[in-house]
Scaffold this motif. Structure first.
Motif, short mmCIF file in Angstrom:
data_model
loop_
_atom_site.label_atom_id
_atom_site.label_comp_id
_atom_site.label_asym_id
_atom_site.label_seq_id
_atom_site.Cartn_x
_atom_site.Cartn_y
_atom_site.Cartn_z
N ALA B 89 3.36 -8.64 11.41
CA ALA B 89 1.99 -8.10 11.42
C ALA B 89 1.70 -7.53 10.04
N ILE B 90 1.54 -8.41 9.08
CA ILE B 90 1.35 -8.00 7.69
C ILE B 90 -0.12 -7.64 7.51
N SER B 91 -0.38 -6.35 7.40
CA SER B 91 -1.77 -5.89 7.33
C SER B 91 -1.82 -4.54 6.62
N SER B 92 -3.01 -4.18 6.18
CA SER B 92 -3.17 -2.88 5.53
C SER B 92 -2.94 -1.76 6.55
N ALA B 93 -3.25 -2.03 7.81
CA ALA B 93 -3.02 -1.01 8.85
C ALA B 93 -1.54 -0.67 8.98
N ASN B 94 -0.69 -1.62 8.60
CA ASN B 94 0.76 -1.38 8.68
C ASN B 94 1.36 -1.06 7.31
N GLY B 95 0.51 -0.59 6.41
CA GLY B 95 1.02 -0.04 5.17
C GLY B 95 1.13 -1.01 4.01
N TYR B 96 0.63 -2.24 4.17
CA TYR B 96 0.61 -3.19 3.05
C TYR B 96 -0.65 -2.91 2.24
N SER B 97 -0.52 -2.49 0.98
CA SER B 97 -1.67 -2.14 0.17
C SER B 97 -2.29 -3.40 -0.44
N LEU B 98 -3.58 -3.40 -0.57
CA LEU B 98 -4.32 -4.57 -1.02
C LEU B 98 -5.07 -4.29 -2.31
N ILE B 99 -5.09 -5.28 -3.19
CA ILE B 99 -5.94 -5.23 -4.38
C ILE B 99 -6.67 -6.56 -4.46
N ASN B 100 -7.97 -6.52 -4.46
CA ASN B 100 -8.80 -7.73 -4.59
C ASN B 100 -8.43 -8.81 -3.58
N GLY B 101 -8.32 -8.42 -2.34
CA GLY B 101 -7.99 -9.40 -1.32
C GLY B 101 -8.11 -8.84 0.08
N THR B 102 -7.91 -9.71 1.05
CA THR B 102 -7.96 -9.30 2.45
C THR B 102 -6.74 -9.87 3.18
N GLY B 205 6.97 -12.99 8.10
CA GLY B 205 8.43 -12.89 8.07
C GLY B 205 9.03 -12.43 6.77
N PHE B 206 8.47 -11.38 6.18
CA PHE B 206 9.11 -10.82 4.99
C PHE B 206 10.51 -10.31 5.36
N GLN B 207 11.41 -10.41 4.40
CA GLN B 207 12.72 -9.79 4.57
C GLN B 207 13.15 -9.20 3.24
N VAL B 208 13.59 -7.96 3.29
CA VAL B 208 14.16 -7.29 2.12
C VAL B 208 15.56 -6.84 2.52
#
Lengths: 104, 384
Positions: B89-102, B205-208
């Motif tokens: 659930a890759i979204s700004s609501a889950n803490g992914y910050s956005l620049i010039n995009g959605t 599916g990001f993985q770090v």
């Protein structure tokens, strides 16, 4: 049988000493922890919500706990090994870490 | 008689029973040489349809190549901690910050068959999204993600660890992109960027993970870290009627995921249950494939060839009281003379050292054992 426990130690050195004191086997010059336990050193966990700018650089720096946290999935044990129980902690839910397919 | 008919143990990863923690061997069919599996519930594999799915506890992870699912292999991986959060659930609501995009969640079929892929669209050149994890400086991290192009042809970048955009190849099929970087600060970034305004990609599916290569996806629908414990495959005892202590041949067809060091290595061993006195070993050690024949007479060692990560190799090792003979990938067998005088009984087959440490990390396509030392010609045939 598995036992999922969380621990807080006074320092990394204290945690390392406790881990080193667990039974190990040496084969071919390599020391292996006996028992197939999984020890995860979480370290000094972050207690606030850090903030970052668009480059990913810190705006609000992380604040670290003064305790050193370790999560362990003990294999074949019913309770913490000798010397570990006094460092056990309980958390709501899983805290900051869990093991895949398990809940604390 | 074909070589296969001469084998006393044949393991071609295919049949398993998770509730019994078993990986069945093809030979013998009696069950006397079935392997025991240790694996986490919810660990993932790529199934025969190329779809990522979670497995049951102690299910042998018969894994297919994501881009080209054909024959499966047994996937054996080390302990890894998933440091990326909300990977489905890759979204700004889950803490992914956005620049010039959605970012739009649940907008496309993801590699696991759910509708949980997010769409990333940029509204200006070099739009980006990222999340930052507090980690450690000076640590090698591998950042990976599944990515698929939706529209546009502009360059797609992976943001991994540092404040740097690294171009990755993305097509209109799901691809796993990956980058390994040693951190220079405690700010561990993971995200994507697009060079061209208006371009769109799907991402999921990001993985770090700390480590030199990406392992299978550890699903993480929450905001905490998750550890997948190491896989293990072994027959701890009871092979005394299948293994021949005094002479025999071990054949393995495998691929390893890293070049191991002399202090952190991968091993496959035939041995007594727990005694390290007598062992037949194949290991990924200090940059080389190596075989050892160990007994009270000493250690007979032969370096085979340098290890290349993610490259399949077939190795056959014939041991006897006076020789260690090895062929790999169809090459003429080489011989090392030396004395092998076992005093214990070989009855264990482990994808690790005898103690269970130094577990093999890799993809096992096939393993066989013959209770005689095959001829050089047979070794060469076996590995061709």
């Amino acid at each position: 049988m598995e036992l999922f426990k969380k621990y807080e130690f006074d320092s990394q050195e204290q945690a390392e000493t406790k881990i080193a004191a667990l039974p190990h086997t040496e084969v071919d010059g390599v020391s292996y922890l006996e028992g197939n336990h999984t020890i995860v050193k979480l370290g000094y966990i972050v207690t606030n919500t850090p903030e970052y700018d668009e480059n990913g650089d810190e705006v609000v720096a992380p604040i670290y706990s003064d305790k050193y946290s370790v999560d362990v999935l003990w294999n074949g044990l019913e309770k913490s090994p000798y010397g570990w129980a006094s460092y056990e902690i309980t958390v709501e839910g899983n805290g900051v870490h869990t093991f895949l397919g398990r809940n604390f | 008689m074909s070589l296969y008919q001469k084998a006393s143990l044949v393991q071609i990863p295919s049949g398993y029973k998770a509730s019994a923690a078993k990986l069945y061997s093809v030979v013998p069919s009696s069950g006397d040489a079935d392997f025991t599996i240790s694996a986490d519930a919810d660990a993932t594999r790529v199934n025969k349809d190329g779809v990522i799915e979670s497995v049951a506890a102690n299910q042998a992870r018969l894994n297919y190549d994501f881009a080209n699912p054909q024959d499966p292999h047994l996937l054996l991986e080390p302990t890894r901690i998933q440091l990326a959060h909300y990977t489905n659930a890759i979204s700004s609501a889950n803490g992914y910050s956005l620049i010039n995009g959605t970012l739009t969640t649940n907008s496309h079929t993801a590699p696991d068959g759910t509708n949980e892929a997010s769409t990333f669209k940029v509204t200006s050149s070099l739009g980006q999204f990222q999340k930052v994890k507090t980690g450690s400086s000076g640590v090698q991290y591998t950042v990976s993600a599944y990515v698929k192009r939706k529209t546009g042809t502009g360059t797609v970048y992976l943001r991994a660890v540092e404040n740097t955009n690294t171009a990755v190849t993305v097509t209109d099929e799901w691809t796993r992109v990956s980058l390994t970087v040693t951190s220079t600060s405690t700010n561990i970034r993971y995200g994507m960027a697009l060079a061209t305004s208006g371009d769109e990609i799907y991402v999921w599916g990001f993985q770090v993970e700390a480590g030199s290569y990406a392992t299978s996806l550890i699903p993480n629908p929450a905001g905490i870290d998750i550890t997948r414990t190491e896989d293990f495959c072994h027959i701890p005892s009871g092979l005394q009627n299948i293994l021949n202590t005094s002479e025999g041949t071990l054949f393995v067809d495998l691929e390893v995921l890293r070049v191991a060091t002399t202090s952190d290595f991968d091993r496959i061993v035939l041995s007594d249950q727990t005694s390290s006195t007598d062992r037949i070993i194949l290991d990924n050690f200090g940059g080389n494939w190596r075989s050892l024949m160990i007994s009270s007479a000493g250690i007979v060692s032969q370096t085979i060839v340098s290890v290349t990560a993610n490259q399949r190799i077939k190795v056959a090792i014939a041991y006897s009281s006076t020789q260690l003979r090895i062929s790999y990938n169809g090459n003429t067998a080489t011989t090392t003379s030396g004395s092998y005088t076992p005093t214990t009984t070989l009855e264990s087959f482990k994808f690790s050292n005898v103690s269970g440490g130094s577990k093999c990390q890799g993809k096992i396509y096939q393993a066989m054992y013959f209770n005689t030392a095959l001829t050089n010609t047979e070794l060469q045939t076996l590995t061709s």
